[in-house]
Design a protein around this motif. Structure first.
Motif, PDB file in Angstrom:
ATOM      1  N   PRO A  43       2.878   8.326  -7.883  1.00 14.26           N
ATOM      2  CA  PRO A  43       2.682   6.989  -7.296  1.00 14.26           C
ATOM      3  C   PRO A  43       2.801   6.963  -5.780  1.00 14.26           C
ATOM      4  O   PRO A  43       2.174   6.128  -5.127  1.00 14.26           O
ATOM      5  CB  PRO A  43       3.807   6.164  -7.953  1.00 14.26           C
ATOM      6  CG  PRO A  43       4.094   6.864  -9.232  1.00 14.26           C
ATOM      7  CD  PRO A  43       3.911   8.314  -8.918  1.00 14.26           C
ATOM      8  N   LYS A  58       1.392   2.147  -3.352  1.00 16.00           N
ATOM      9  CA  LYS A  58       2.189   1.144  -4.054  1.00 16.00           C
ATOM     10  C   LYS A  58       1.347   0.219  -4.914  1.00 16.00           C
ATOM     11  O   LYS A  58       1.857  -0.426  -5.827  1.00 16.00           O
ATOM     12  CB  LYS A  58       2.987   0.312  -3.048  1.00 16.00           C
ATOM     13  CG  LYS A  58       4.062   1.104  -2.314  1.00 16.00           C
ATOM     14  CD  LYS A  58       4.846   0.226  -1.365  1.00 16.00           C
ATOM     15  CE  LYS A  58       5.936   1.024  -0.661  1.00 16.00           C
ATOM     16  NZ  LYS A  58       6.718   0.181   0.282  1.00 16.00           N
ATOM     17  N   THR A  98      -0.582   0.951  -7.133  1.00 15.77           N
ATOM     18  CA  THR A  98      -0.562   1.434  -8.515  1.00 15.77           C
ATOM     19  C   THR A  98       0.522   0.726  -9.308  1.00 15.77           C
ATOM     20  O   THR A  98       0.382   0.500 -10.511  1.00 15.77           O
ATOM     21  CB  THR A  98      -0.323   2.948  -8.545  1.00 15.77           C
ATOM     22  OG1 THR A  98      -1.312   3.590  -7.728  1.00 15.77           O
ATOM     23  CG2 THR A  98      -0.412   3.497  -9.948  1.00 15.77           C
ATOM     24  N   LEU A  99       1.604   0.353  -8.642  1.00 13.75           N
ATOM     25  CA  LEU A  99       2.703  -0.323  -9.317  1.00 13.75           C
ATOM     26  C   LEU A  99       2.554  -1.835  -9.285  1.00 13.75           C
ATOM     27  O   LEU A  99       2.864  -2.517 -10.268  1.00 13.75           O
ATOM     28  CB  LEU A  99       4.034   0.066  -8.645  1.00 13.75           C
ATOM     29  CG  LEU A  99       4.364   1.561  -8.599  1.00 13.75           C
ATOM     30  CD1 LEU A  99       5.649   1.785  -7.825  1.00 13.75           C
ATOM     31  CD2 LEU A  99       4.488   2.125  -9.994  1.00 13.75           C
ATOM     32  N   ASP A 141      -6.168   1.615 -11.926  1.00 11.17           N
ATOM     33  CA  ASP A 141      -4.739   1.898 -12.003  1.00 11.17           C
ATOM     34  C   ASP A 141      -4.257   1.907 -13.449  1.00 11.17           C
ATOM     35  O   ASP A 141      -3.393   2.710 -13.823  1.00 11.17           O
ATOM     36  CB  ASP A 141      -3.950   0.860 -11.201  1.00 11.17           C
ATOM     37  CG  ASP A 141      -4.323   0.864  -9.732  1.00 11.17           C
ATOM     38  OD1 ASP A 141      -4.601   1.954  -9.207  1.00 11.17           O
ATOM     39  OD2 ASP A 141      -4.354  -0.218  -9.120  1.00 11.17           O
ATOM     40  N   SER A 154      -2.585   5.111 -15.158  1.00 10.54           N
ATOM     41  CA  SER A 154      -1.199   5.042 -15.634  1.00 10.54           C
ATOM     42  C   SER A 154      -1.084   5.478 -17.084  1.00 10.54           C
ATOM     43  O   SER A 154      -0.173   6.234 -17.451  1.00 10.54           O
ATOM     44  CB  SER A 154      -0.672   3.611 -15.476  1.00 10.54           C
ATOM     45  OG  SER A 154      -0.693   3.204 -14.129  1.00 10.54           O
ATOM     46  N   THR A 170      -4.842  12.663 -10.825  1.00 12.01           N
ATOM     47  CA  THR A 170      -4.368  12.074  -9.561  1.00 12.01           C
ATOM     48  C   THR A 170      -5.448  12.129  -8.496  1.00 12.01           C
ATOM     49  O   THR A 170      -5.683  11.147  -7.774  1.00 12.01           O
ATOM     50  CB  THR A 170      -3.115  12.818  -9.078  1.00 12.01           C
ATOM     51  OG1 THR A 170      -2.105  12.764 -10.087  1.00 12.01           O
ATOM     52  CG2 THR A 170      -2.576  12.183  -7.800  1.00 12.01           C
TER      53      THR A 170
END
Length: 236
Positions: free
Chosen positions: A21, A26, A28-29, A36, A40, A69
């Protein structure tokens, strides 16, 4: 040896999941777009296999993690450069309410029900759908809305009241420890902090403080280890 191998593989999997991540960013969260979401799910599956599936070689799984990734990072760059590709990679918002009217066709297109719409609005504090002028389902699955003018909160600007500039809160004591870096960064000293504590709470020392912050109006707020509450509400 099997237990040791699983232990090492699990530590490696967790380490990679913490690292990836940071590479992807960020968003991605916080902003779970299509890209995303797929990334995930895939990373979680690969990390689980890396941790527990001893029949698969760790090098193969690590290679897959690196490829996933890299692909996600590349897709993010493409979405950043191309508006057309961004819509396909990350998705686009859907208007659910326009000019106070529910867009049934749009809701059917994305298979979004009235129950889901009402629930999303209630979670945002809106219990009467008639208050909403516009509502959009964002890429991350959350609802954004604009209330009708009659239901919006009155602001200081609306009332003609003077407005004050606000500063970003500065944490001065965390978990009972003075944050020296924050003091230095904002030109403050421990002596200034002790003086402010004495002015607000006589007889208290810095060692009594659990948390301290300088608020948006430059005011000092202290929370102490001793709260003076004999029976906390959540105590069984």
């Amino acid at each position: 040896m099997t237990y040791v191998e699983i232990l090492i593989r699990t530590i490696l999997a967790v380490g990679l999941l913490l690292l990836i991540p940071r590479i992807l960013g960020k968003q991605t969260l916080s902003n779970m777009t299509f890209n995303d979401f797929v990334t995930s799910i895939t990373l979680g599956s690969l990390a689980a296999n890396l941790a527990f599936n001893a029949s698969l070689r760790p090098s193969y799984i690590v290679l897959s993690l690196i490829v996933i990734t890299a692909m996600s990072f590349l897709l993010s760059l493409i979405a950043l450069k191309s508006r057309k590709m961004r819509s396909w990679i990350s998705g686009s918002p859907t208007v659910l309410i326009e000019n106070g009217k529910i867009m049934e066709a749009s809701m059917r297109k994305i298979r979004y029900t009235l129950d889901s719409l009402n629930q999303a609005l209630r979670e945002r504090g809106v219990f009467n759908i008639e208050e909403v002028e516009y509502a959009l389902l964002e890429d991350n699955g959350r609802i954004s809305f604009l209330k009708k003018d009659a239901y919006r909160l009155v602001t200081k600007q609306d009332m003609g009241l003077p407005q004050q500039s606000q500063a970003f809160p500065v944490e001065l004591i965390m978990d009972g420890v003075v944050v020296e870096d924050n003091l230095k960064l904002h030109g403050l000293t421990r002596e200034w902090l002790e003086k402010g504590l004495r002015q607000k709470h006589r007889g208290k020392k810095l060692t009594d403080v659990f948390y301290a912050v300088r608020g948006t109006q430059q005011q000092l707020v202290f929370d102490f280890y001793e709260d003076g509450i004999e029976q906390p509400l959540d105590q069984e």
